[in-house]
Design a protein around this motif. Structure first.
Motif, PDB file in Angstrom:
ATOM      1  N   GLY A   5       0.814  -1.209   0.000  1.00  0.00           N
ATOM      2  CA  GLY A   5       0.000   0.000   0.000  1.00  0.00           C
ATOM      3  C   GLY A   5       0.846   1.257   0.000  1.00  0.00           C
ATOM      4  N   CYS A   6       1.919   1.249   0.774  1.00  0.00           N
ATOM      5  CA  CYS A   6       2.812   2.411   0.814  1.00  0.00           C
ATOM      6  C   CYS A   6       3.483   2.645  -0.538  1.00  0.00           C
ATOM      7  N   ILE A   7       3.925   1.575  -1.153  1.00  0.00           N
ATOM      8  CA  ILE A   7       4.578   1.688  -2.465  1.00  0.00           C
ATOM      9  C   ILE A   7       3.600   2.214  -3.509  1.00  0.00           C
ATOM     10  N   LEU A   8       2.394   1.652  -3.526  1.00  0.00           N
ATOM     11  CA  LEU A   8       1.402   2.099  -4.508  1.00  0.00           C
ATOM     12  C   LEU A   8       0.980   3.538  -4.255  1.00  0.00           C
ATOM     13  N   GLN A   9       0.912   3.950  -2.996  1.00  0.00           N
ATOM     14  CA  GLN A   9       0.563   5.338  -2.676  1.00  0.00           C
ATOM     15  C   GLN A   9       1.628   6.286  -3.207  1.00  0.00           C
ATOM     16  N   LYS A  10       2.894   5.928  -3.017  1.00  0.00           N
ATOM     17  CA  LYS A  10       3.986   6.781  -3.487  1.00  0.00           C
ATOM     18  C   LYS A  10       4.014   6.867  -5.008  1.00  0.00           C
ATOM     19  N   ARG A  11       3.580   5.825  -5.678  1.00  0.00           N
ATOM     20  CA  ARG A  11       3.547   5.834  -7.142  1.00  0.00           C
ATOM     21  C   ARG A  11       2.305   6.521  -7.698  1.00  0.00           C
ATOM     22  N   GLY A  12       1.405   6.923  -6.820  1.00  0.00           N
ATOM     23  CA  GLY A  12       0.247   7.692  -7.253  1.00  0.00           C
ATOM     24  C   GLY A  12      -0.940   6.859  -7.702  1.00  0.00           C
ATOM     25  N   TRP A  13      -1.040   5.634  -7.248  1.00  0.00           N
ATOM     26  CA  TRP A  13      -2.145   4.771  -7.653  1.00  0.00           C
ATOM     27  C   TRP A  13      -3.446   5.153  -6.975  1.00  0.00           C
ATOM     28  N   PHE A  14      -3.356   5.814  -5.811  1.00  0.00           N
ATOM     29  CA  PHE A  14      -4.543   6.144  -5.034  1.00  0.00           C
ATOM     30  C   PHE A  14      -4.741   7.650  -5.003  1.00  0.00           C
ATOM     31  N   GLN A  15      -5.993   8.079  -5.020  1.00  0.00           N
ATOM     32  CA  GLN A  15      -6.310   9.491  -4.880  1.00  0.00           C
ATOM     33  C   GLN A  15      -6.206   9.861  -3.407  1.00  0.00           C
ATOM     34  N   ASP A  16      -6.215  11.157  -3.124  1.00  0.00           N
ATOM     35  CA  ASP A  16      -6.110  11.615  -1.736  1.00  0.00           C
ATOM     36  C   ASP A  16      -7.298  11.178  -0.902  1.00  0.00           C
ATOM     37  N   SER A  17      -8.465  11.014  -1.510  1.00  0.00           N
ATOM     38  CA  SER A  17      -9.663  10.643  -0.754  1.00  0.00           C
ATOM     39  C   SER A  17      -9.794   9.127  -0.565  1.00  0.00           C
ATOM     40  N   PHE A  18      -8.825   8.354  -1.032  1.00  0.00           N
ATOM     41  CA  PHE A  18      -8.919   6.898  -0.954  1.00  0.00           C
ATOM     42  C   PHE A  18      -9.048   6.403   0.476  1.00  0.00           C
ATOM     43  N   GLY A  19      -8.289   6.986   1.391  1.00  0.00           N
ATOM     44  CA  GLY A  19      -8.338   6.564   2.797  1.00  0.00           C
ATOM     45  C   GLY A  19      -9.715   6.766   3.396  1.00  0.00           C
ATOM     46  N   ASN A  20     -10.323   7.900   3.120  1.00  0.00           N
ATOM     47  CA  ASN A  20     -11.668   8.170   3.635  1.00  0.00           C
ATOM     48  C   ASN A  20     -12.693   7.230   3.011  1.00  0.00           C
TER      49      ASN A  20
END
Length: 41
Positions: A5-20
């Motif tokens: 998850g950390c790697i994919l977040q750094k590569r921009g796979w998730f939007q900022d609202s993904f966590g919410n």
């Protein structure tokens, strides 16, 4: 899973609202998953 998850977040796979969005999904699915074993037995 956390590292992935950390790697994919750094590569921009998730939007900022993904966590919410994920939090809302988990909160809505948890009660159903808690009742499911009762209904199956």
């Amino acid at each position: 899973m956390i590292a992935l998850g950390c790697i994919l977040q750094k590569r921009g796979w998730f939007q900022d609202s993904f966590g919410n969005d994920l939090s809302k999904l988990i909160q809505s699915a948890t009660p159903a998953l808690a009742v499911l074993p009762i209904l199956v037995n």
